[in-house]
Every structure is written in structure tokens, then in C-alpha cells.
Write a protein that holds these residues in place. Structure first.
Motif, PDB file in Angstrom:
ATOM      1  N   GLY A  62       0.890  -1.216  -0.052  1.00 34.42           N
ATOM      2  CA  GLY A  62       0.030  -0.220  -0.012  1.00 34.42           C
ATOM      3  C   GLY A  62       0.770   1.177  -0.003  1.00 34.42           C
ATOM      4  O   GLY A  62       0.452   2.387  -0.494  1.00 34.42           O
ATOM      5  N   ILE A  63       1.953   1.111   0.599  1.00 37.54           N
ATOM      6  CA  ILE A  63       2.969   2.226   0.502  1.00 37.54           C
ATOM      7  C   ILE A  63       3.220   2.680  -0.711  1.00 37.54           C
ATOM      8  O   ILE A  63       3.237   3.813  -1.133  1.00 37.54           O
ATOM      9  N   ALA A  64       3.697   1.845  -1.407  1.00 35.63           N
ATOM     10  CA  ALA A  64       4.119   2.027  -2.896  1.00 35.63           C
ATOM     11  C   ALA A  64       2.820   2.697  -3.784  1.00 35.63           C
ATOM     12  O   ALA A  64       3.076   3.439  -4.565  1.00 35.63           O
ATOM     13  N   TYR A  65       1.672   2.084  -3.693  1.00 41.87           N
ATOM     14  CA  TYR A  65       0.484   2.359  -4.416  1.00 41.87           C
ATOM     15  C   TYR A  65       0.185   3.847  -4.018  1.00 41.87           C
ATOM     16  O   TYR A  65       0.097   4.680  -4.862  1.00 41.87           O
ATOM     17  N   VAL A  66       0.218   4.154  -2.598  1.00 41.22           N
ATOM     18  CA  VAL A  66      -0.110   5.490  -2.284  1.00 41.22           C
ATOM     19  C   VAL A  66       0.755   6.493  -2.711  1.00 41.22           C
ATOM     20  O   VAL A  66       0.607   7.539  -3.184  1.00 41.22           O
ATOM     21  N   VAL A  67       2.098   6.351  -2.637  1.00 37.66           N
ATOM     22  CA  VAL A  67       3.146   7.178  -3.019  1.00 37.66           C
ATOM     23  C   VAL A  67       3.125   7.258  -4.701  1.00 37.66           C
ATOM     24  O   VAL A  67       3.309   8.478  -5.113  1.00 37.66           O
ATOM     25  N   GLY A  68       3.028   6.206  -5.240  1.00 39.06           N
ATOM     26  CA  GLY A  68       3.062   6.066  -6.816  1.00 39.06           C
ATOM     27  C   GLY A  68       1.662   6.897  -7.253  1.00 39.06           C
ATOM     28  O   GLY A  68       1.801   7.712  -8.184  1.00 39.06           O
ATOM     29  N   LEU A  69       0.751   6.783  -6.610  1.00 40.73           N
ATOM     30  CA  LEU A  69      -0.486   7.651  -6.863  1.00 40.73           C
ATOM     31  C   LEU A  69      -0.081   9.058  -6.938  1.00 40.73           C
ATOM     32  O   LEU A  69      -0.601   9.951  -7.568  1.00 40.73           O
ATOM     33  N   SER A  70       0.327   9.603  -5.775  1.00 45.29           N
ATOM     34  CA  SER A  70       0.646  10.942  -5.402  1.00 45.29           C
ATOM     35  C   SER A  70       1.700  11.523  -6.507  1.00 45.29           C
ATOM     36  O   SER A  70       1.249  12.659  -6.873  1.00 45.29           O
ATOM     37  N   VAL A  71       2.670  10.528  -7.038  1.00 48.43           N
ATOM     38  CA  VAL A  71       3.559  11.081  -7.726  1.00 48.43           C
ATOM     39  C   VAL A  71       2.886  11.170  -9.124  1.00 48.43           C
ATOM     40  O   VAL A  71       2.682  12.068  -9.946  1.00 48.43           O
ATOM     41  N   LEU A  72       1.969  10.237  -9.546  1.00 46.07           N
ATOM     42  CA  LEU A  72       1.451  10.032 -10.952  1.00 46.07           C
ATOM     43  C   LEU A  72       0.287  11.267 -10.857  1.00 46.07           C
ATOM     44  O   LEU A  72       0.078  12.086 -12.139  1.00 46.07           O
ATOM     45  N   ALA A  73      -0.107  11.640  -9.951  1.00 45.88           N
ATOM     46  CA  ALA A  73      -1.353  12.897  -9.792  1.00 45.88           C
ATOM     47  C   ALA A  73      -0.381  14.091  -9.876  1.00 45.88           C
ATOM     48  O   ALA A  73      -1.084  14.980 -10.805  1.00 45.88           O
ATOM     49  N   GLU A  74       0.640  14.059  -9.476  1.00 44.33           N
ATOM     50  CA  GLU A  74       1.197  15.505  -9.553  1.00 44.33           C
ATOM     51  C   GLU A  74       1.812  15.635 -10.985  1.00 44.33           C
ATOM     52  O   GLU A  74       1.537  16.570 -11.554  1.00 44.33           O
ATOM     53  N   LEU A  75       2.335  14.502 -11.639  1.00 38.53           N
ATOM     54  CA  LEU A  75       2.689  14.433 -13.002  1.00 38.53           C
ATOM     55  C   LEU A  75       1.736  14.735 -13.946  1.00 38.53           C
ATOM     56  O   LEU A  75       1.919  15.543 -14.880  1.00 38.53           O
ATOM     57  N   ALA A  76       0.389  14.298 -13.518  1.00 37.27           N
ATOM     58  CA  ALA A  76      -0.399  14.640 -14.456  1.00 37.27           C
ATOM     59  C   ALA A  76      -1.087  15.937 -14.375  1.00 37.27           C
ATOM     60  O   ALA A  76      -1.680  16.679 -15.494  1.00 37.27           O
ATOM     61  N   ALA A  77      -1.010  16.651 -13.226  1.00 35.37           N
ATOM     62  CA  ALA A  77      -1.227  18.017 -13.018  1.00 35.37           C
ATOM     63  C   ALA A  77      -0.416  18.957 -13.683  1.00 35.37           C
ATOM     64  O   ALA A  77      -0.518  20.074 -13.776  1.00 35.37           O
ATOM     65  N   LEU A  78       0.965  18.422 -14.063  1.00 34.57           N
ATOM     66  CA  LEU A  78       1.887  19.255 -14.614  1.00 34.57           C
ATOM     67  C   LEU A  78       1.557  19.387 -16.281  1.00 34.57           C
ATOM     68  O   LEU A  78       2.132  20.115 -16.970  1.00 34.57           O
ATOM     69  N   PHE A  79       0.771  18.247 -16.767  1.00 39.49           N
ATOM     70  CA  PHE A  79       0.314  18.415 -18.192  1.00 39.49           C
ATOM     71  C   PHE A  79      -0.044  19.786 -18.596  1.00 39.49           C
ATOM     72  O   PHE A  79       0.345  20.121 -19.791  1.00 39.49           O
ATOM     73  N   PRO A  80      -0.935  20.442 -17.722  1.00 37.23           N
ATOM     74  CA  PRO A  80      -1.536  21.621 -18.468  1.00 37.23           C
ATOM     75  C   PRO A  80      -0.320  22.665 -18.745  1.00 37.23           C
ATOM     76  O   PRO A  80      -0.558  23.644 -19.832  1.00 37.23           O
ATOM     77  N   LEU A  81       0.675  22.579 -18.292  1.00 35.92           N
ATOM     78  CA  LEU A  81       1.651  23.299 -18.495  1.00 35.92           C
ATOM     79  C   LEU A  81       2.556  23.226 -19.815  1.00 35.92           C
ATOM     80  O   LEU A  81       2.776  24.297 -20.532  1.00 35.92           O
TER      81      LEU A  81
END
Length: 167
Positions: A62-81
Motif C-alpha cells: 500500500g505504501i508503494a501504491y499511495v506514494v505512486g498515486l501521489s507522484v502520478l497525480a502530480e505528473l498529470a497535474a503538470l500536463f497543462p503546463l
């Protein structure tokens, strides 16, 4: 002898409001990501140790999942740039606009789904206190601004590149 591909025509720069909205999207994802990382790190965020073990598998995968989800969400949030950048264009404008419109639509659907999940009985029963639910609400609330901001940035991008294509 090889020929270099033709450079993309230069379009009008993104308006200031679109640049600010794109940066705001990236910032909207930060609080929830930090909350998830705190949860994965063992900081008390409102879930009992038993719920963390049984439901979220923390400690464990679950640690890898939760941290991975956080990283993936932030990378996706950078797309509009990409939509407001004048320097780097990984795709042709028409393809990037289509991808952006698709992302906007998906974000609207995800936001609506998250509202349903946030107010279901099951998601409410895991939190141990009203204070934890309030903190959770404040941390995840900025995510609901992302669909509107993304749609505005996408509209601006499509408008600029459509005007260039018609000129």
C-alpha cells in the motif's frame, strides 16, 4: 542527404490568465499528495492502524501504491503546463488539443465520481474523527478546481491554435 522536419509555426503566446490557471492546476494536486505521503509514512491522518493494515495494506504494498498515486497525480497535474509553453511541444497542436479535451472530460467525470465516493457511508466510516474528516476535506477540496481550470486552459490553447490555422 536528409531533410529536417519543418518547424511548427509560431502561435500567439498563452494569455496570462491561462498560464496562471495551468500553474494553479499543478499546485492544486500538492495538498492531497502530501496527505497521502504522510499516510504512507505512518503519520496519523485519521485512520486507525487496523484500517491502514486491512484496507490500505500499509505497511506493505500500500505504501508503494499511495506514494505512486501521489507522484502520478502530480505528473498529470503538470500536463497543462504544456498547453501554455512556448518552448517545448511534444505533439502537434491538433493532437495535443484533442488529448487536452479528452483529459478535461475525464477530469470532470472523475470529479463527479469523487463527490459520490466522498459522501458514501463506506468512505465515512474509516475515518476515526470529525476533525480528520474536516482536514481530509480541506486537503482534497482543491482537486475539485482542476476540471474547470483544465477546461479553461484547454479552451485557450484550442482557440489560439485554431486562430493560427485559419490565418
Amino acid at each position: 542527404m536528409t531533410t529536417a522536419p519543418a518547424p511548427l509555426p509560431v502561435s500567439a503566446p498563452a494569455p496570462v490568465w491561462a498560464r496562471r490557471a495551468a500553474h494553479a492546476i499543478a499546485l492544486c494536486a500538492v495538498p492531497s499528495g502530501l496527505w497521502r505521503i504522510a499516510m504512507a509514512s505512518g503519520v496519523y491522518v485519521g485512520y486507525s492502524d487496523q484500517v491502514l493494515r486491512d484496507v490500505f495494506d500499509i505497511p506493505g504494498w500500500g505504501i508503494a501504491y499511495v506514494v505512486g498515486l501521489s507522484v502520478l497525480a502530480e505528473l498529470a497535474a503538470l500536463f497543462p503546463l504544456l498547453l501554455v509553453s512556448d518552448r517545448w511541444r511534444p505533439l502537434r497542436p491538433r493532437a495535443l488539443a484533442a488529448l487536452a479535451w479528452t483529459a478535461s472530460g475525464v477530469l470532470v467525470l472523475v470529479a463527479l465520481w469523487q463527490l459520490v465516493v466522498a459522501f458514501t457511508v463506506e468512505s465515512q466510516t474509516y475515518m476515526s474523527s470529525g476533525t480528520a474528516q474536516t482536514v481530509w476535506g480541506f486537503v482534497f477540496a482543491p482537486l475539485f478546481a482542476i476540471p474547470a481550470l483544465m477546461t479553461a486552459v484547454t479552451w485557450s490553447y484550442a482557440k489560439r491554435h485554431r486562430a493560427r490555422g485559419q490565418a
